[in-house]
Design a protein around this motif. Structure first.
Motif, PDB file in Angstrom:
ATOM      1  N   GLY A  14       0.811  -1.212   0.000  1.00 35.32           N
ATOM      2  CA  GLY A  14       0.000   0.000   0.000  1.00 35.32           C
ATOM      3  C   GLY A  14       0.846   1.264   0.000  1.00 35.32           C
ATOM      4  N   LEU A  15       0.175   2.383  -0.097  1.00 34.52           N
ATOM      5  CA  LEU A  15       0.870   3.663  -0.167  1.00 34.52           C
ATOM      6  C   LEU A  15       1.458   4.053   1.178  1.00 34.52           C
ATOM      7  CD1 LEU A  15      -1.561   5.782  -2.365  1.00 34.52           C
ATOM      8  CD2 LEU A  15       0.583   4.734  -3.043  1.00 34.52           C
ATOM      9  N   ASP A  16       2.594   4.698   1.119  1.00 34.31           N
ATOM     10  CA  ASP A  16       3.278   5.202   2.304  1.00 34.31           C
ATOM     11  C   ASP A  16       3.718   6.621   1.982  1.00 34.31           C
ATOM     12  OD1 ASP A  16       6.233   5.648   3.475  1.00 34.31           O
ATOM     13  OD2 ASP A  16       5.059   4.439   4.887  1.00 34.31           O
ATOM     14  N   LYS A  17       3.429   7.543   2.879  1.00 34.57           N
ATOM     15  CA  LYS A  17       3.700   8.967   2.631  1.00 34.57           C
ATOM     16  C   LYS A  17       5.178   9.231   2.366  1.00 34.57           C
ATOM     17  CE  LYS A  17       2.774  13.476   4.661  1.00 34.57           C
ATOM     18  NZ  LYS A  17       2.213  14.179   5.816  1.00 34.57           N
ATOM     19  N   THR A  18       6.053   8.615   3.124  1.00 37.78           N
ATOM     20  CA  THR A  18       7.495   8.819   2.946  1.00 37.78           C
ATOM     21  C   THR A  18       7.965   8.259   1.609  1.00 37.78           C
ATOM     22  OG1 THR A  18       7.820   8.721   5.336  1.00 37.78           O
ATOM     23  CG2 THR A  18       9.762   8.406   3.962  1.00 37.78           C
ATOM     24  N   LEU A  19       7.520   7.034   1.297  1.00 35.33           N
ATOM     25  CA  LEU A  19       7.906   6.432   0.018  1.00 35.33           C
ATOM     26  C   LEU A  19       7.355   7.225  -1.157  1.00 35.33           C
ATOM     27  CD1 LEU A  19       7.539   2.600   0.693  1.00 35.33           C
ATOM     28  CD2 LEU A  19       9.648   3.917   0.385  1.00 35.33           C
ATOM     29  N   PHE A  20       6.139   7.757  -0.982  1.00 36.94           N
ATOM     30  CA  PHE A  20       5.554   8.563  -2.056  1.00 36.94           C
ATOM     31  C   PHE A  20       6.427   9.775  -2.344  1.00 36.94           C
ATOM     32  CE2 PHE A  20       2.800  11.926  -3.679  1.00 36.94           C
ATOM     33  CZ  PHE A  20       2.245  11.283  -4.773  1.00 36.94           C
ATOM     34  N   GLY A  21       6.916  10.440  -1.307  1.00 38.37           N
ATOM     35  CA  GLY A  21       7.806  11.583  -1.493  1.00 38.37           C
ATOM     36  C   GLY A  21       9.109  11.186  -2.157  1.00 38.37           C
ATOM     37  N   MET A  22       9.663  10.039  -1.745  1.00 34.91           N
ATOM     38  CA  MET A  22      10.897   9.559  -2.364  1.00 34.91           C
ATOM     39  C   MET A  22      10.683   9.249  -3.842  1.00 34.91           C
ATOM     40  SD  MET A  22      12.281   7.060   0.677  1.00 34.91           S
ATOM     41  CE  MET A  22      13.540   6.332  -0.350  1.00 34.91           C
ATOM     42  N   GLN A  23       9.550   8.619  -4.144  1.00 28.42           N
ATOM     43  CA  GLN A  23       9.262   8.285  -5.535  1.00 28.42           C
ATOM     44  C   GLN A  23       9.068   9.547  -6.366  1.00 28.42           C
ATOM     45  OE1 GLN A  23       5.485   6.515  -6.659  1.00 28.42           O
ATOM     46  NE2 GLN A  23       6.566   5.045  -7.954  1.00 28.42           N
ATOM     47  N   ASN A  24       8.382  10.513  -5.806  1.00 26.92           N
ATOM     48  CA  ASN A  24       8.152  11.769  -6.514  1.00 26.92           C
ATOM     49  C   ASN A  24       9.481  12.459  -6.854  1.00 26.92           C
ATOM     50  OD1 ASN A  24       6.484  13.745  -7.647  1.00 26.92           O
ATOM     51  ND2 ASN A  24       6.620  14.990  -5.801  1.00 26.92           N
ATOM     52  N   ARG A  25      10.405  12.506  -5.890  1.00 23.71           N
ATOM     53  CA  ARG A  25      11.715  13.119  -6.135  1.00 23.71           C
ATOM     54  C   ARG A  25      12.514  12.333  -7.168  1.00 23.71           C
ATOM     55  NH1 ARG A  25      10.932  13.914  -0.767  1.00 23.71           N
ATOM     56  NH2 ARG A  25      12.190  12.134  -0.125  1.00 23.71           N
ATOM     57  N   ALA A  26      12.430  11.001  -7.096  1.00 21.90           N
ATOM     58  CA  ALA A  26      13.147  10.167  -8.071  1.00 21.90           C
ATOM     59  C   ALA A  26      12.582  10.375  -9.475  1.00 21.90           C
ATOM     60  CB  ALA A  26      13.078   8.696  -7.669  1.00 21.90           C
ATOM     61  N   MET A  27      11.263  10.505  -9.588  1.00 20.01           N
ATOM     62  CA  MET A  27      10.650  10.766 -10.902  1.00 20.01           C
ATOM     63  C   MET A  27      11.099  12.110 -11.451  1.00 20.01           C
ATOM     64  SD  MET A  27       6.744   9.490 -10.999  1.00 20.01           S
ATOM     65  CE  MET A  27       6.170   8.658  -9.565  1.00 20.01           C
ATOM     66  N   GLN A  28      11.128  13.105 -10.596  1.00 20.60           N
ATOM     67  CA  GLN A  28      11.556  14.436 -11.030  1.00 20.60           C
ATOM     68  C   GLN A  28      13.010  14.401 -11.493  1.00 20.60           C
ATOM     69  OE1 GLN A  28      11.296  17.426  -7.983  1.00 20.60           O
ATOM     70  NE2 GLN A  28      11.636  19.093  -9.413  1.00 20.60           N
ATOM     71  N   THR A  29      13.855  13.737 -10.745  1.00 20.80           N
ATOM     72  CA  THR A  29      15.269  13.614 -11.122  1.00 20.80           C
ATOM     73  C   THR A  29      15.405  12.885 -12.455  1.00 20.80           C
ATOM     74  OG1 THR A  29      15.961  13.614  -8.814  1.00 20.80           O
ATOM     75  CG2 THR A  29      17.501  12.671 -10.406  1.00 20.80           C
ATOM     76  N   ALA A  30      14.669  11.791 -12.617  1.00 20.95           N
ATOM     77  CA  ALA A  30      14.735  11.025 -13.863  1.00 20.95           C
ATOM     78  C   ALA A  30      14.283  11.873 -15.046  1.00 20.95           C
ATOM     79  CB  ALA A  30      13.883   9.758 -13.752  1.00 20.95           C
ATOM     80  N   ARG A  31      13.203  12.643 -14.877  1.00 23.82           N
ATOM     81  CA  ARG A  31      12.727  13.516 -15.972  1.00 23.82           C
ATOM     82  C   ARG A  31      13.767  14.559 -16.337  1.00 23.82           C
ATOM     83  NH1 ARG A  31       7.814  13.361 -13.244  1.00 23.82           N
ATOM     84  NH2 ARG A  31       8.313  15.324 -12.215  1.00 23.82           N
ATOM     85  N   GLN A  32      14.387  15.169 -15.330  1.00 30.79           N
ATOM     86  CA  GLN A  32      15.397  16.192 -15.594  1.00 30.79           C
ATOM     87  C   GLN A  32      16.603  15.604 -16.320  1.00 30.79           C
ATOM     88  OE1 GLN A  32      15.956  17.535 -11.592  1.00 30.79           O
ATOM     89  NE2 GLN A  32      14.525  19.242 -11.822  1.00 30.79           N
TER      90      GLN A  32
END
Length: 89
Positions: free
Chosen positions: A39-57
């Motif tokens: 299931g979703l976890d707030k901390t993991l969601f933030g980590m995933q969001n930052r990783a996605m942003q880094t990957a896009r950049q």
């Protein structure tokens, strides 16, 4: 990737950045597997969001997205109707 190397868009000097792109993309996928298992976890969601942003950049910087390839004039002209649009040839 082979085309970007052949077109000299990516060189040996870029390998660390490309490696970081791969790490960020891998992290996104690993966290997605954790979401599926527990299931979703707030901390993991933030980590995933930052990783996605880094990957896009990094993808934009190294010509790994269609838009960034078009900007440097190396967009493919293949108009084949391949079954898998994500397949790299």
């Amino acid at each position: 990737m082979p085309r970007l190397i052949a077109d000299r868009i990516i060189t040996k000097a870029d390998l660390t950045g490309v490696e970081n792109y791969c790490i960020a993309t891998g992290r996104v996928r690993e966290i997605e597997h954790l979401f599926a298992a527990g299931g979703l976890d707030k901390t993991l969601f933030g980590m995933q969001n930052r990783a996605m942003q880094t990957a896009r950049q990094l993808a934009a910087e190294y010509g790994l997205s269609p838009v960034s390839r078009a900007r440097v004039g190396s967009a493919g002209t293949d108009d084949d109707d391949d079954d898998n649009p994500l397949a790299v040839t």
